[in-house]
Design a protein around this motif. Sequence first.
Motif, PDB file in Angstrom:
ATOM      1  N   THR A  77       1.059  -1.344   0.181  1.00  0.00           N
ATOM      2  CA  THR A  77      -0.141  -0.039   0.389  1.00  0.00           C
ATOM      3  C   THR A  77       0.858   1.548   0.049  1.00  0.00           C
ATOM      4  O   THR A  77       1.613   1.204   0.369  1.00  0.00           O
ATOM      5  N   GLY A  78       0.501   2.228  -0.265  1.00  0.00           N
ATOM      6  CA  GLY A  78       1.019   3.684  -0.452  1.00  0.00           C
ATOM      7  C   GLY A  78       1.271   3.799   0.861  1.00  0.00           C
ATOM      8  O   GLY A  78       0.275   3.682   1.961  1.00  0.00           O
ATOM      9  N   GLU A  79       2.505   4.397   1.187  1.00  0.00           N
ATOM     10  CA  GLU A  79       2.741   4.200   2.862  1.00  0.00           C
ATOM     11  C   GLU A  79       3.394   6.005   2.152  1.00  0.00           C
ATOM     12  O   GLU A  79       4.664   6.547   2.405  1.00  0.00           O
ATOM     13  N   GLU A  80       2.822   6.795   2.359  1.00  0.00           N
ATOM     14  CA  GLU A  80       2.169   8.788   2.501  1.00  0.00           C
ATOM     15  C   GLU A  80       2.673   9.122   3.434  1.00  0.00           C
ATOM     16  O   GLU A  80       2.046  10.473   3.517  1.00  0.00           O
ATOM     17  N   GLY A  81       3.958   9.280   4.329  1.00  0.00           N
ATOM     18  CA  GLY A  81       4.169   9.347   5.537  1.00  0.00           C
ATOM     19  C   GLY A  81       5.178  10.436   5.495  1.00  0.00           C
ATOM     20  O   GLY A  81       6.305  10.072   4.375  1.00  0.00           O
ATOM     21  N   PRO A  82       4.999  11.287   6.284  1.00  0.00           N
ATOM     22  CA  PRO A  82       5.713  13.047   5.844  1.00  0.00           C
ATOM     23  C   PRO A  82       7.576  12.377   6.047  1.00  0.00           C
ATOM     24  O   PRO A  82       7.520  11.257   6.637  1.00  0.00           O
ATOM     25  N   TRP A  83       7.944  13.744   5.640  1.00  0.00           N
ATOM     26  CA  TRP A  83       9.615  13.061   5.353  1.00  0.00           C
ATOM     27  C   TRP A  83      10.109  13.447   6.786  1.00  0.00           C
ATOM     28  O   TRP A  83       9.627  15.255   7.518  1.00  0.00           O
ATOM     29  N   LEU A  84      10.816  13.461   6.981  1.00  0.00           N
ATOM     30  CA  LEU A  84      11.694  14.530   8.290  1.00  0.00           C
ATOM     31  C   LEU A  84      13.177  14.858   8.754  1.00  0.00           C
ATOM     32  O   LEU A  84      13.895  13.812   7.815  1.00  0.00           O
ATOM     33  N   LEU A  85      13.233  15.866   8.408  1.00  0.00           N
ATOM     34  CA  LEU A  85      14.522  16.936   8.333  1.00  0.00           C
ATOM     35  C   LEU A  85      14.645  17.270   9.842  1.00  0.00           C
ATOM     36  O   LEU A  85      14.188  17.227  10.021  1.00  0.00           O
ATOM     37  N   PHE A  86      16.141  16.317   9.822  1.00  0.00           N
ATOM     38  CA  PHE A  86      16.422  17.194  11.359  1.00  0.00           C
ATOM     39  C   PHE A  86      17.968  16.561  11.397  1.00  0.00           C
ATOM     40  O   PHE A  86      19.175  16.478  10.794  1.00  0.00           O
ATOM     41  N   ALA A  87      18.715  18.153  11.821  1.00  0.00           N
ATOM     42  CA  ALA A  87      19.491  18.183  12.753  1.00  0.00           C
ATOM     43  C   ALA A  87      20.720  16.889  13.277  1.00  0.00           C
ATOM     44  O   ALA A  87      19.953  15.923  14.737  1.00  0.00           O
ATOM     45  N   PRO A  88      21.452  16.602  12.405  1.00  0.00           N
ATOM     46  CA  PRO A  88      21.916  15.559  13.748  1.00  0.00           C
ATOM     47  C   PRO A  88      22.246  15.299  15.066  1.00  0.00           C
ATOM     48  O   PRO A  88      22.845  16.651  15.403  1.00  0.00           O
ATOM     49  N   LEU A  89      22.610  14.340  16.172  1.00  0.00           N
ATOM     50  CA  LEU A  89      22.378  14.891  17.066  1.00  0.00           C
ATOM     51  C   LEU A  89      23.599  13.823  17.936  1.00  0.00           C
ATOM     52  O   LEU A  89      24.088  13.092  17.226  1.00  0.00           O
ATOM     53  N   VAL A  97      16.329   8.648  16.689  1.00  0.00           N
ATOM     54  CA  VAL A  97      15.438   9.494  15.784  1.00  0.00           C
ATOM     55  C   VAL A  97      14.787   8.311  14.468  1.00  0.00           C
ATOM     56  O   VAL A  97      13.481   8.433  14.388  1.00  0.00           O
ATOM     57  N   ALA A  98      16.572   7.487  13.919  1.00  0.00           N
ATOM     58  CA  ALA A  98      16.163   7.161  12.675  1.00  0.00           C
ATOM     59  C   ALA A  98      14.937   5.784  13.326  1.00  0.00           C
ATOM     60  O   ALA A  98      14.182   5.405  12.847  1.00  0.00           O
ATOM     61  N   GLU A  99      15.120   5.038  14.367  1.00  0.00           N
ATOM     62  CA  GLU A  99      13.985   4.327  14.994  1.00  0.00           C
ATOM     63  C   GLU A  99      12.738   4.303  15.175  1.00  0.00           C
ATOM     64  O   GLU A  99      11.869   4.066  14.344  1.00  0.00           O
ATOM     65  N   LYS A 100      12.473   5.543  15.608  1.00  0.00           N
ATOM     66  CA  LYS A 100      10.978   6.018  15.996  1.00  0.00           C
ATOM     67  C   LYS A 100      10.488   6.668  14.786  1.00  0.00           C
ATOM     68  O   LYS A 100       9.373   5.978  14.716  1.00  0.00           O
ATOM     69  N   ALA A 101      11.077   7.221  13.647  1.00  0.00           N
ATOM     70  CA  ALA A 101      10.627   8.320  13.035  1.00  0.00           C
ATOM     71  C   ALA A 101      10.304   6.753  12.132  1.00  0.00           C
ATOM     72  O   ALA A 101       9.533   7.072  11.243  1.00  0.00           O
ATOM     73  N   THR A 102      10.817   5.802  11.556  1.00  0.00           N
ATOM     74  CA  THR A 102      10.939   4.766  11.094  1.00  0.00           C
ATOM     75  C   THR A 102       9.063   3.837  11.507  1.00  0.00           C
ATOM     76  O   THR A 102       7.927   3.606  11.101  1.00  0.00           O
ATOM     77  N   GLU A 103       8.896   4.548  13.319  1.00  0.00           N
ATOM     78  CA  GLU A 103       7.383   3.345  13.569  1.00  0.00           C
ATOM     79  C   GLU A 103       6.617   4.705  13.709  1.00  0.00           C
ATOM     80  O   GLU A 103       5.669   3.916  12.880  1.00  0.00           O
ATOM     81  N   ALA A 106       7.519   8.144   9.263  1.00  0.00           N
ATOM     82  CA  ALA A 106       8.694   9.010   8.540  1.00  0.00           C
ATOM     83  C   ALA A 106       8.697   7.915   7.170  1.00  0.00           C
ATOM     84  O   ALA A 106       9.270   7.257   7.304  1.00  0.00           O
ATOM     85  N   ALA A 107       8.827   8.618   5.743  1.00  0.00           N
ATOM     86  CA  ALA A 107       9.142   8.009   3.837  1.00  0.00           C
ATOM     87  C   ALA A 107      10.345   8.268   4.377  1.00  0.00           C
ATOM     88  O   ALA A 107      10.952   7.357   3.043  1.00  0.00           O
ATOM     89  N   VAL A 108      11.050   9.350   4.549  1.00  0.00           N
ATOM     90  CA  VAL A 108      12.228  10.482   4.194  1.00  0.00           C
ATOM     91  C   VAL A 108      13.207  10.609   5.708  1.00  0.00           C
ATOM     92  O   VAL A 108      12.229  11.259   6.311  1.00  0.00           O
ATOM     93  N   LEU A 109      14.526  10.061   5.609  1.00  0.00           N
ATOM     94  CA  LEU A 109      15.005  10.376   7.059  1.00  0.00           C
ATOM     95  C   LEU A 109      15.905  11.125   5.738  1.00  0.00           C
ATOM     96  O   LEU A 109      17.113  10.820   5.620  1.00  0.00           O
TER      97      LEU A 109
END
Lengths: 260, 260
Positions: A77-89, A97-103, A106-109
């Motif tokens: 199915t299409g997963e039209e999640g938001p993109w996440l642009l983030f300053a590395p921490l 952030v990668a783990e939880k944004a995936t859950e 998010a479509a793009v990190l």
Amino acid sequence: MTDRPRTRLFVDAPLSEGAAVPLEGGRAHYLRTVLRMQPGERVLAFNGRDGEWLAEVAQLGKSGGTLTALRRERDQTGEEGPWLLFAPLKGGRSDSVAEKATELGAAVLHPVFTRRTDVGRVNLERLAANAVEAAEQCERLSVPEVREACPLFKALEGWDPARVLFVAAESGQAMPAVSAVTAQRGRPAAWLLGPEGGFDRAELDGLLHLPFVVPVGLGPRVLRADTAAFAVLAVWQALAGDWTSQGGADSRPPFRDDRG
Amino acid sequence: MTDRPRTRLFVDAPLSEGAAVPLEGGRAHYLRTVLRMQPGERVLAFNGRDGEWLAEVAQLGKSGGTLTALRRERDQTGEEGPWLLFAPLKGGRSDSVAEKATELGAAVLHPVFTRRTDVGRVNLERLAANAVEAAEQCERLSVPEVREACPLFKALEGWDPARVLFVAAESGQAMPAVSAVTAQRGRPAAWLLGPEGGFDRAELDGLLHLPFVVPVGLGPRVLRADTAAFAVLAVWQALAGDWTSQGGADSRPPFRDDRG
């Protein structure tokens, strides 16, 4: 009781009935020595294109292994999640952030360097590995695309203005999150989260001049950047994404781990 | 530019004009050797009762120190954040829940043992230390109350039925988060998050019979328990808490860290 296999694997190869799906060495090693799997045991496999497949372990060796795809369990199915642009921490917080944004769908990190970002490099392979593992566990049908880190404004060059960019702006003047998201509902979305030190004023001014930017406030407390990332993705999914009742049908059994 | 001190300290002692505020040894050590503070330098102090005070370092020694409270910078306001009941998690994830729940405004942190909780003990001191540090950083005027860990249904004995208990139910039948929170807006709230293995079916049935329980679904992906905790608190604050435009006025300068 369901006989749904507990192990889910993201694979590269195409999935179709009877297809042989190669597993690279590390993956085969994990199945063989950690999960102690034997040929004939079943797993679920997905590649982000062909849905989720029931598959059988055909062979597991030291240098790799093979699955055989048996039947499609879920359509892509299409997963039209938001993109996440983030300053590395620092200190593992980018991995989290990668783990939880995936859950949180998010479509793009996309790690972006802002003026006050005090992390010089990003381990993209580790980000991607965290995203794959989270996608396997959370039952997504895809893995977010992890983009090469670059300076913030370079990431915005050629930005499709149809996609709204919500900027978590740490400012009393920004719009409350619910109003902002509700007003833009239906539009493809991205979120930009700054570094722990916040955006530089000139940088924020530059952002606010872009026609696709909407500044969003996140309440009276000063959130850490990772907390803010989790918060905005959750609020977006709840209001505009697939947590709404209009979202995709939930094909899971009612409880995740029904040993009862 | 603001001359607001960057260091904020949670203290026990009463705060009033001219009051001497004792600092225990560890705190004094931190100010002296890590932050290299000298007598006369300024900090902000709060105790959860008397608002936020500008204070001056009076003395810092090996066995402790003293601040002098100078003037009140912010009045104490009610912080009616939700309570968080959560099954303790492994590997530092409980500490991260304490940190982020504090930033997201939780008023109470209560570890509860469910049938599938596979963590036997909770380090309450470490939870509390994480909550204090997060409260200092996020500019809260209070620190969440950390309650003694106990079995889930013991925590619900004598529950005030006026307080809604949202249960993150991992079930396709539960109400979407936005509908649930919106329908209960204005009521004191608590959230219950189960362990990684989910609730036991009998346990969930027991919960759903309680008149103050509202089961809430969190979308089609299976969230880790810590991710779910961050997500529900953010959604609650955005829809019913102090992230709404009706929430408390934002007394912060527009940017957190204005070096520009």
